[in-house]
Motif scaffolding. Structure first.
Motif, PDB file in Angstrom:
ATOM      1  N   CYS A 145      69.512 -35.373  28.945  1.00 20.95           N
ATOM      2  CA  CYS A 145      68.629 -35.917  29.966  1.00 20.95           C
ATOM      3  C   CYS A 145      69.137 -37.291  30.397  1.00 20.95           C
ATOM      4  O   CYS A 145      68.889 -38.288  29.714  1.00 20.95           O
ATOM      5  CB  CYS A 145      67.213 -36.027  29.413  1.00 20.95           C
ATOM      6  N   SER A 151      62.648 -35.297  30.859  1.00 17.83           N
ATOM      7  CA  SER A 151      62.472 -34.166  29.962  1.00 17.83           C
ATOM      8  C   SER A 151      61.022 -34.123  29.508  1.00 17.83           C
ATOM      9  O   SER A 151      60.498 -35.111  28.995  1.00 17.83           O
ATOM     10  CB  SER A 151      63.403 -34.297  28.748  1.00 17.83           C
ATOM     11  N   HIS A 152      60.378 -32.982  29.690  1.00 18.88           N
ATOM     12  CA  HIS A 152      58.968 -32.864  29.307  1.00 18.88           C
ATOM     13  C   HIS A 152      58.782 -33.000  27.803  1.00 18.88           C
ATOM     14  O   HIS A 152      57.801 -33.571  27.340  1.00 18.88           O
ATOM     15  CB  HIS A 152      58.403 -31.533  29.800  1.00 18.88           C
ATOM     16  N   LYS A 153      59.744 -32.470  27.038  1.00 23.06           N
ATOM     17  CA  LYS A 153      59.651 -32.579  25.585  1.00 23.06           C
ATOM     18  C   LYS A 153      60.290 -33.860  25.067  1.00 23.06           C
ATOM     19  O   LYS A 153      60.160 -34.180  23.887  1.00 23.06           O
ATOM     20  CB  LYS A 153      60.347 -31.374  24.928  1.00 23.06           C
ATOM     21  N   ASP A 180      63.730 -28.609  27.175  1.00 22.94           N
ATOM     22  CA  ASP A 180      62.675 -28.004  27.997  1.00 22.94           C
ATOM     23  C   ASP A 180      62.938 -26.528  28.274  1.00 22.94           C
ATOM     24  O   ASP A 180      62.018 -25.729  28.340  1.00 22.94           O
ATOM     25  CB  ASP A 180      62.568 -28.744  29.334  1.00 22.94           C
ATOM     26  N   GLN A 181      64.208 -26.182  28.482  1.00 25.60           N
ATOM     27  CA  GLN A 181      64.574 -24.808  28.823  1.00 25.60           C
ATOM     28  C   GLN A 181      65.642 -24.293  27.860  1.00 25.60           C
ATOM     29  O   GLN A 181      66.550 -25.035  27.485  1.00 25.60           O
ATOM     30  CB  GLN A 181      65.131 -24.726  30.251  1.00 25.60           C
TER      31      GLN A 181
END
Length: 381
Positions: A145, A151-153, A180-181
């Motif tokens: 990132c 990044s959501h996490k 995230d993915q």
């Protein structure tokens, strides 16, 4: 002096099957490996680490990781082993050729996952060696990132995994902790190839942005203005039109001029010619814009003037002898200025209103009581 892991009583892959919380090992405790070690520890996993830099291992040990003396020693302790190393040659050394390398400690039934941005040739060479040992393998380079991305996490954007699908499914719950993915890219080596493609596309886009910024500066346009134009325009909202590709290109809508495209080949070709004229006027080299203008010139000569700008990509399809056609869902792109609300956010306003109402009621009651006490004192002394 590092502890002698061989003296510890450790249950190895030879002793038991893979559990829901397998023992994990990470070779390479740098930017990616160090953060993932901390991440796995925070999720309750036992983690063993090895790095040629003792200070990095000490940092991981401070968080609860077990440090080891070699790659071979780490392999004997763990069920799933990750490498996060700088170069293909580092992987060869750590896994196959170095002193006390990983292969010397691995046992049948272990799983090896390479997170390095590697070469496809190195991945295949290591994969063959793992097969001979009865060790399952994935290559799963990590898409970190960078500054400007979110990044959501909080760990990374994506893991690009490839290898046997059965191995991927076994490791997937752990990979999902990492980014995230988690994308399954196909047979062994495809994840590495996808990461290299991603980085190459990103590098070209960076150079294109550099050309645009320097072209603006050469004409006296303020840098802050150019920055705003790029980030608030269509490029900034969907870099390279990546989110529009399923609609315009992959669906082959671009092959049908009767679809009344909003932006045509001839219009963008005109814009590119004007940009090149500015570059020549201010003596600014723009090789990427020049090459792109040549493609649009060729598209015009093909009779594609009134097609969608996406049609130009068909030139590259012809060169590569590959057609991009698929029925993919169109995914809306949420900009940082338009965050997707979550349930907690949706629930906050009512809670705040309720909290405000309770505070208001308490204050009113307190004021009322004080008023009554004051009135009683005045009247009755």
């Amino acid at each position: 002096m590092l502890p002698n892991i061989n003296s510890l009583e450790i249950e190895t892959p030879r002793d038991r099957a893979l559990t829901s919380h397998p023992i994990l090992g990470i070779i390479g405790c740098g930017n990616i490996g160090g953060r993932q070690a901390a991440n796995f520890l925070a999720h309750g996993y036992q983690v063993y680490v090895y790095d040629i830099n003792p200070e990095r291992m000490a940092e991981a040990q401070h968080l609860g990781a077990h440090i080891t003396n070699s790659c071979a020693e780490l392999a004997a302790c763990c069920e799933i082993i990750f490498t996060a190393l700088p170069t293909p040659s580092d992987v060869i050394t750590a896994v196959l050729e170095g002193t006390q390398n990983l292969r010397q400690g691995l046992r049948a039934g272990s799983i090896y996952v390479d997170m390095t941005t590697n070469s496809p040739e190195t991945v295949l060479r290591v994969y063959e060696a793992m097969n001979q040992l009865g060790v399952e393998m994935l290559d799963a380079p990590f898409n970190d990132c960078p500054v400007g991305a979110h990044s959501h996490k909080g760990m990374g954007l994506a893991v690009l995994a490839s290898g046997p699908i059965s191995t991927f499914e076994r490791v997937k719950p752990i990979l999902q902790l990492m980014a995230d993915q988690v994308l399954y890219c196909g047979e062994i080596g495809c994840g590495t190839r996808c990461k290299l493609i991603h980085n190459a596309v990103n590098a070209v886009a960076v150079q294109a942005v550099s050309e645009g910024i320097t072209l603006g500066l050469a004409q006296g346009i303020a840098l802050s203005t150019i920055w705003d134009v790029l980030r608030f325009g269509s490029f900034g909202q969907s870099a390279g039109d990546i989110h529009g590709l399923p609609y315009y290109w992959f669906s082959r809508r671009c092959d049908d001029p009767s679809q009344h495209p909003a932006f045509t080949v001839k219009l963008l070709h005109k814009d590119l010619q004007l940009a090149l004229a500015m570059a020549r006027q201010y003596n600014v080299p723009v090789p990427h814009i020049s090459l792109t203008e040549e493609d649009y010139e060729q598209a015009q000569q093909r009779g594609w003037s009134d097609y969608a700008t996406t049609k130009v990509r068909c030139l590259q399809e012809e060169r590569a002898n590959a057609i991009a056609k698929a029925d993919l869902p169109i995914t809306p792109y949420l900009t940082p200025q338009q965050p997707q609300p979550n349930q907690a956010q949706l629930g906050d306003p009512p809670k705040q209103k309720l909290r405000f109402s309770l505070y208001t009621l308490l204050v009113l009651v307190l004021v009322s009581n004080l008023f009554q006490m004051g009135l009683h004192w005045l009247l009755w002394g």
